[in-house]
Design an enzyme around this catalytic site. Structure first.
Site, PDB file in Angstrom:
ATOM      1  N   LYS A 126     -17.523  32.363 -12.029  1.00  9.94           N
ATOM      2  CA  LYS A 126     -16.240  32.324 -11.317  1.00  9.94           C
ATOM      3  C   LYS A 126     -16.168  33.569 -10.450  1.00  9.94           C
ATOM      4  CE  LYS A 126     -12.526  29.762 -10.995  1.00  9.94           C
ATOM      5  NZ  LYS A 126     -12.331  28.314 -11.167  1.00  9.94           N
ATOM      6  N   ASP A 166     -11.100  27.179  -5.390  1.00 11.59           N
ATOM      7  CA  ASP A 166     -10.121  27.265  -6.484  1.00 11.59           C
ATOM      8  C   ASP A 166      -8.804  27.640  -5.793  1.00 11.59           C
ATOM      9  OD1 ASP A 166      -9.843  27.372  -9.600  1.00 11.59           O
ATOM     10  OD2 ASP A 166      -8.849  29.195  -8.967  1.00 11.59           O
TER      11      ASP A 166
HETATM   12  P1  NDP Z   1      -4.346  25.513  -4.535  1.00 13.97           P
HETATM   13  O1  NDP Z   1      -4.435  26.889  -4.000  1.00 13.97           O
HETATM   14  O2  NDP Z   1      -4.719  24.368  -3.663  1.00 13.97           O
HETATM   15  O3  NDP Z   1      -2.860  25.229  -5.064  1.00 13.97           O
HETATM   16  C1  NDP Z   1      -2.313  26.028  -6.061  1.00 13.97           C
HETATM   17  C2  NDP Z   1      -0.874  25.583  -6.294  1.00 13.97           C
HETATM   18  O4  NDP Z   1      -0.365  26.242  -7.455  1.00 13.97           O
HETATM   19  C3  NDP Z   1       0.055  25.964  -5.156  1.00 13.97           C
HETATM   20  O5  NDP Z   1       1.089  25.037  -5.073  1.00 13.97           O
HETATM   21  C4  NDP Z   1       0.571  27.329  -5.610  1.00 13.97           C
HETATM   22  O6  NDP Z   1       1.830  27.682  -5.070  1.00 13.97           O
HETATM   23  C5  NDP Z   1       0.694  27.123  -7.102  1.00 13.97           C
HETATM   24  N1  NDP Z   1       0.532  28.417  -7.775  1.00 13.97           N
HETATM   25  C6  NDP Z   1      -0.550  29.225  -7.734  1.00 13.97           C
HETATM   26  N2  NDP Z   1      -0.341  30.340  -8.437  1.00 13.97           N
HETATM   27  C7  NDP Z   1       0.912  30.229  -8.928  1.00 13.97           C
HETATM   28  C8  NDP Z   1       1.707  31.062  -9.732  1.00 13.97           C
HETATM   29  N3  NDP Z   1       1.255  32.237 -10.192  1.00 13.97           N
HETATM   30  N4  NDP Z   1       2.960  30.605 -10.057  1.00 13.97           N
HETATM   31  C9  NDP Z   1       3.424  29.412  -9.594  1.00 13.97           C
HETATM   32  N5  NDP Z   1       2.705  28.581  -8.819  1.00 13.97           N
HETATM   33  C10 NDP Z   1       1.480  28.990  -8.494  1.00 13.97           C
HETATM   34  O7  NDP Z   1      -5.211  25.514  -5.873  1.00 13.97           O
HETATM   35  P2  NDP Z   1      -5.839  24.285  -6.693  1.00 13.97           P
HETATM   36  O8  NDP Z   1      -4.934  23.103  -6.581  1.00 13.97           O
HETATM   37  O9  NDP Z   1      -7.246  24.166  -6.288  1.00 13.97           O
HETATM   38  O10 NDP Z   1      -5.829  24.879  -8.176  1.00 13.97           O
HETATM   39  C11 NDP Z   1      -4.739  24.645  -9.086  1.00 13.97           C
HETATM   40  C12 NDP Z   1      -5.220  24.850 -10.518  1.00 13.97           C
HETATM   41  O11 NDP Z   1      -6.295  23.929 -10.803  1.00 13.97           O
HETATM   42  C13 NDP Z   1      -5.803  26.244 -10.843  1.00 13.97           C
HETATM   43  O12 NDP Z   1      -5.506  26.543 -12.191  1.00 13.97           O
HETATM   44  C14 NDP Z   1      -7.307  26.027 -10.696  1.00 13.97           C
HETATM   45  O13 NDP Z   1      -8.059  26.970 -11.429  1.00 13.97           O
HETATM   46  C15 NDP Z   1      -7.431  24.634 -11.292  1.00 13.97           C
HETATM   47  N6  NDP Z   1      -8.639  23.899 -10.935  1.00 13.97           N
HETATM   48  C16 NDP Z   1      -8.954  23.649  -9.614  1.00 13.97           C
HETATM   49  C17 NDP Z   1     -10.089  22.937  -9.307  1.00 13.97           C
HETATM   50  C18 NDP Z   1     -10.413  22.543  -7.914  1.00 13.97           C
HETATM   51  O14 NDP Z   1     -11.344  21.739  -7.740  1.00 13.97           O
HETATM   52  N7  NDP Z   1      -9.710  23.005  -6.908  1.00 13.97           N
HETATM   53  C19 NDP Z   1     -11.037  22.497 -10.366  1.00 13.97           C
HETATM   54  C20 NDP Z   1     -10.561  22.739 -11.718  1.00 13.97           C
HETATM   55  C21 NDP Z   1      -9.419  23.436 -11.962  1.00 13.97           C
HETATM   56  P3  NDP Z   1       1.912  28.851  -3.964  1.00 13.97           P
HETATM   57  O15 NDP Z   1       1.365  28.228  -2.715  1.00 13.97           O
HETATM   58  O16 NDP Z   1       3.352  29.208  -3.891  1.00 13.97           O
HETATM   59  O17 NDP Z   1       1.049  29.983  -4.475  1.00 13.97           O
END
Ligand code: NDP
Length: 446
Positions: A126, A166
């Site tokens: 990571k 991510d």
């Molecule tokens: P994105 O950056 O596309 O989206 C993240 C979302 O979560 C946004 O809406 C963001 O809001 C919100 N968010 C992030 N941090 C916080 C926080 N501290 N508090 C509240 N809301 C928050 O990321 P992904 O959709 O790719 O990832 C989401 C989750 O899925 C993570 O845990 C990631 O590790 C996991 N994941 C992702 C994979 C992938 O293929 N992308 C694979 C496996 C797991 P804002 O814009 O306001 O920050």
């Protein structure tokens, strides 16, 4: 808990006291694999636990870049190469101001077991930076990505370490990172996944994590003679994972009603249908706006500073970030009759929430099983790159469904083997652990 496990935990407590989230991830895994470790003493004899909590390599580097005002900015870049027992290091890059060694070590640790569950040959890693893409121009993001890759390129490669996206790293960032990698190395190879479909990316990769989390939910419900049809679903986040979770829920006849970001959540009782989702994707991926705008546009409710776990729902899909669902949230979800949690995010539920889900025996799919679809399709992107070939959408989606089925089958049969058939936390952790541990034993003390 076994004395030997306690000793390793104490050592991590002493050496990682400023990294509580890393300790939380290790504790959850070690508690649930105890029955396997006590049944198979070779894991203690070969020092597997001590070795697994220590990254094989940690790279920390300076990322200097110039903003649109001509000011020099500096961020900190990281790559944690956790475990290569069953394949090249594989795991995403996170760009978020909260990024530090502890968060990335927790994610790399989880990734090692998740990747083992996918049935594909991938180790765990990571990385990322404490850079905040929010509010930055495309050119600033490009300059940052180019500087980040100017150091990272020497540590990665298609057979060494293959990063992906991510939080904060989507198609735009992977494009800039890949462009710089290709330029420095003078080679077009699969050193990153999540690439665009006409420059080496796999079809279905953007959709894979969200789709996979929904397929995993379907597997859990099918196991109890139920289905997603008509189910009201609360989803958190509004990024990559949340968007495609909503898309697949709509395909399967469920009704997703919430989305969130770090400012709050929207509640649309009529359901976030495909047209509304298309608007959200434009909002988040093109205009890069805030989810509250949905409420204004579609006359839905917006709850500032709140998470969506208080709404009436049958199923919940936490898809934003770690520890976003606490003990009280779990109690409210259960009280409101929620019977299924499928984690799109990594470790979104706090330990006491997990305990409640296991004790009440609802359908609970922990992140390392439920969200493994993303890295699985990244694994298929690596295969397609090596073959210099691309599979069709239908072919990749069929493989994704098969992989989610085999992850569910491995987790539930392992859970049953250890006498707790509904405990998929135990099942997934033991199944992933055994695969990596056996490979480590076979390869000697390295
Ligand atoms: P994105 O950056 O596309 O989206 C993240 C979302 O979560 C946004 O809406 C963001 O809001 C919100 N968010 C992030 N941090 C916080 C926080 N501290 N508090 C509240 N809301 C928050 O990321 P992904 O959709 O790719 O990832 C989401 C989750 O899925 C993570 O845990 C990631 O590790 C996991 N994941 C992702 C994979 C992938 O293929 N992308 C694979 C496996 C797991 P804002 O814009 O306001 O920050």
């Amino acid at each position: 808990m076994m004395r030997e496990i306690e000793e390793v935990l104490n050592k991590v407590r002493a050496t990682s006291e400023h990294q509580p989230i890393f300790l939380q991830a290790i504790q959850e895994v070690f508690e649930s694999i105890e029955p396997a470790v006590s049944r198979h003493p070779q894991y203690i004899k070969h020092g597997i636990l001590e070795r697994m909590v220590e990254p094989e390599r940690t790279i920390i580097f300076r990322v200097p870049w110039v903003d649109d005002q001509g000011r020099i900015r500096v961020n900190r870049g990281f790559r944690i190469e956790m475990n290569s027992a069953i394949g090249p290091y594989k795991g995403g890059l996170r760009f978020h101001p909260s990024v530090n060694s502890g968060i990335l070590k927790f994610l790399a640790f989880e990734q090692t077991f998740k990747n083992a569950l996918t049935t594909l040959p991938m180790g765990g890693g990571k990385g990322g930076a404490d850079f905040d893409p929010k509010g930055k121009s495309d050119l600033e993001v490009m300059r940052f990505c180019q500087s980040f890759m100017t150091e990272l390129f020497r540590h990665i490669g298609p057979d060494t370490d293959v990063p992906a996206g991510d939080i904060g790293v989507g198609g735009r960032e992977i494009g800039y990172l890949f462009g710089q990698y290709k330029r420095i190395k003078n080679e077009f190879s699969g050193a990153l996944t999540g690439k665009g479909p006409n420059w080496g990316g796999s079809l279905i990769r953007p959709e894979a994590t969200g789709y996979g989390a929904v397929y995993f939910a379907q597997e859990m419900l099918n196991g109890r003679g139920d289905s997603l049809r008509g189910k009201v679903c609360a989803v958190s986040g509004s990024g990559n994972v949340a968007q495609y979770t909503i898309e697949k829920l709509n395909h399967l006849g469920a009704r997703p009603v919430t989305l969130s970001d770090s400012d709050g959540f929207i509640y649309d009782r009529d359901g976030i249908n495909p047209e509304k989702l298309a608007w959200v994707i434009g909002l988040k991926e093109v205009r890069r706006g805030r989810i509250r705008e949905y409420a204004e546009h579609f006359k839905a409710e917006f709850f500032p500073g709140k998470r969506p776990w208080g709404v009436d729902c049958d199923c919940a899909f936490p898809s934003a970030t770690q520890n976003e669902l606490g003990s009280d949230d779990a109690r409210i979800l259960l009280r409101n009759g929620c019977g299924l949690i499928s984690e799109g995010a990594n470790m979104p539920s706090e330990p006491d929430a997990v305990r409640q889900f296991i004790e009440t025996k609802i359908c609970y799919g922990p992140g390392k099983a439920a969200n493994a679809g993303g890295v699985a399709i990244s694994g298929l992107e690596m295969s397609q790159n090596s073959l210099h070939y691309s599979w069709t959408r239908e072919e990749v989606e069929r493989r994704l469904q098969e992989i989610m089925h085999s992850i569910y089958a491995a987790a539930s049969s392992t859970a049953a083997e250890y006498g707790q058939p509904t405990n998929l936390v135990m099942g997934a952790n033991i199944a992933g652990f055994v695969k990596v541990a056996d490979a480590m034993i076979a390869q000697g003390v390295v």
